[in-house]
Design a protein around this motif. Structure first.
Motif, mmCIF file in Angstrom:
data_model
loop_
_atom_site.group_PDB
_atom_site.id
_atom_site.type_symbol
_atom_site.label_atom_id
_atom_site.label_comp_id
_atom_site.label_asym_id
_atom_site.label_seq_id
_atom_site.Cartn_x
_atom_site.Cartn_y
_atom_site.Cartn_z
ATOM 1 N N ALA A 320 -64.633 -24.427 22.760
ATOM 2 C CA ALA A 320 -63.819 -25.119 23.759
ATOM 3 C C ALA A 320 -64.607 -26.235 24.430
ATOM 4 C CB ALA A 320 -63.304 -24.124 24.799
ATOM 5 N N GLU A 340 -54.262 -29.604 23.767
ATOM 6 C CA GLU A 340 -53.074 -28.759 23.578
ATOM 7 C C GLU A 340 -52.722 -28.629 22.099
ATOM 8 O OE1 GLU A 340 -50.077 -30.569 25.957
ATOM 9 O OE2 GLU A 340 -50.938 -29.891 27.879
ATOM 10 N N ASP A 343 -55.057 -26.205 20.489
ATOM 11 C CA ASP A 343 -54.690 -24.851 20.897
ATOM 12 C C ASP A 343 -53.626 -24.270 19.967
ATOM 13 O OD1 ASP A 343 -54.749 -22.594 22.605
ATOM 14 O OD2 ASP A 343 -52.968 -23.321 23.659
ATOM 15 N N MET A 351 -57.786 -22.349 25.809
ATOM 16 C CA MET A 351 -57.565 -23.671 26.400
ATOM 17 C C MET A 351 -58.326 -23.796 27.718
ATOM 18 S SD MET A 351 -55.698 -26.433 25.920
ATOM 19 C CE MET A 351 -54.956 -27.778 26.831
#
Length: 359
Positions: A320, A340, A343, A351
């Motif tokens: 991440a 997004e 994700d 996220m």
């Protein structure tokens, strides 16, 4: 202010050429607010007759040229190192054929940023054992940067070859990187791009190209400027300059399968064994590129950006954080949409919360 003889000679040459008359010097003095007698005294070594000066015959200049260059580049090994993580793709095969032919065949390579244009030329030379001289072009690049000029070494004024002359004499490959950032000063290369060599007017010497010499140029545009504003600073190049490149290769991003090999090779070299992460990054980038080509977004994830993420992951050990810090160069809206999207591609991805620092 006292003007040096070298400055006077250079200025006169630029205005009137190599041979000047008393009338030329008087006109120059009027423009520069200088005394005629003072100026002619300083350039007395160039006088060849009554009211006549030849600005190329000074003995001191010839002696200066015989002095060693500021840095003896001839002693350096200019063959690029082979990159063990490099994966063949795109125009590499064609570039190698051109280089192997040892024919003079200037080649223009265009494509979006971060898709391996420069690396392909570099690794083609590395694989073929050919010397490469890379010059990063900017709006400020001029004849002195490319061809060469006088440098002050140990108190003496010494002629120093520029990268173009080094490549000409060595029969090396000359890479003009980001050539579309150049101004019209790049036109000093016109005769060289015809394969005819160049006359060094400051030292009165003609340099012929050694067999094997060739010129490659890379650019994000085709020399017509950037209409969409993505590549600010690129210029419209002179048509006569562009016409001296017989072929143009359009470099695309590698296919997803090839790109995955690239990422896996780099990851393994960095001690990161996570093929799934590489696969998901490639899928993510592929979706973004397709959307970009369809006009849905204004930004794109390059192969170089994916490599940045792999390197960041090897440092931070956090997917991440690696992705977040590497997409933070984009505006907030684009950054958030990219995160997004990833994700959705990676079910295991957590996220990051906006504004929260990832440890």
């Amino acid at each position: 202010m006292s003007l040096s003889a070298e400055y006077i000679v250079t200025s006169l040459q630029e205005l009137y050429g190599e041979s000047v008359t008393g009338a030329d010097i008087r006109a120059w003095c009027a423009m520069n607010g200088s005394n005629y007698q003072t100026v002619t005294n300083k350039i007395a070594d160039y006088k060849v007759g009554r009211g006549k000066w030849n600005l190329t015959i000074q003995e001191k200049l010839e002696q200066t040229y015989q002095a060693p260059p500021a840095m003896p580049t001839v002693e350096q090994n200019l063959i690029p190192d082979k990159d063990d993580t490099f994966v063949k793709f795109g125009n590499l095969g064609d570039l190698k054929k051109i280089i192997q032919s040892r024919l003079f065949y200037p080649t223009f390579i265009t494509g979006l940023s971060g898709n391996g244009k420069t690396l392909s030329v570099e690794q083609a030379c590395a694989q073929l054992g050919r010397e490469l001289i890379r010059v990063n072009i900017t709006i400020e690049t001029d004849e002195d940067d490319l061809i060469g000029g006088f440098r002050l070494v140990d108190g003496a004024t010494v002629w120093h070859n520029g990268p173009v002359i080094e490549a000409l004499e060595r029969g090396a490959i000359l890479l003009l990187d980001e050539v579309d950032l150049a101004s019209n000063k790049i036109l000093c290369l016109q005769s060289i791009l015809e394969g005819k060599g160049v006359f060094l007017k400051k030292i009165g010497r003609y340099v012929k190209p050694t067999k094997g010499f060739n010129v490659f140029a890379t650019a994000n545009t085709k020399g017509k400027g950037s209409e969409d504003g993505r590549f600010i600073g690129t210029n419209v190049l002179n048509e006569a300059f562009l016409e001296r490149f017989p072929v143009t290769f359009e470099q695309s991003y590698p296919t997803p399968a090839t790109e995955q090999k690239i990422l896996e090779g780099i990851a393994l070299d960095l001690g990161v064994e996570d093929r799934d992460f590489c696969k998901r990054l490639v899928d993510w980038a592929d979706i973004i590129r397709k959307t970009f080509y369809d006009g849905g977004i204004d930004e794109i994830i390059s192969t170089r950006r994916l490599v940045h993420i792999i390197r960041a992951f090897s440092i931070f050990k956090d997917k991440a954080k690696a992705i977040q810090v590497c997409v933070s160069r984009f505006d907030d809206e684009t950054k958030q949409s990219f995160l997004e999207l990833y994700d959705k591609v990676d079910a295991d991805f957590v996220m990051p919360i906006d504004g929260q620092e990832i440890n």
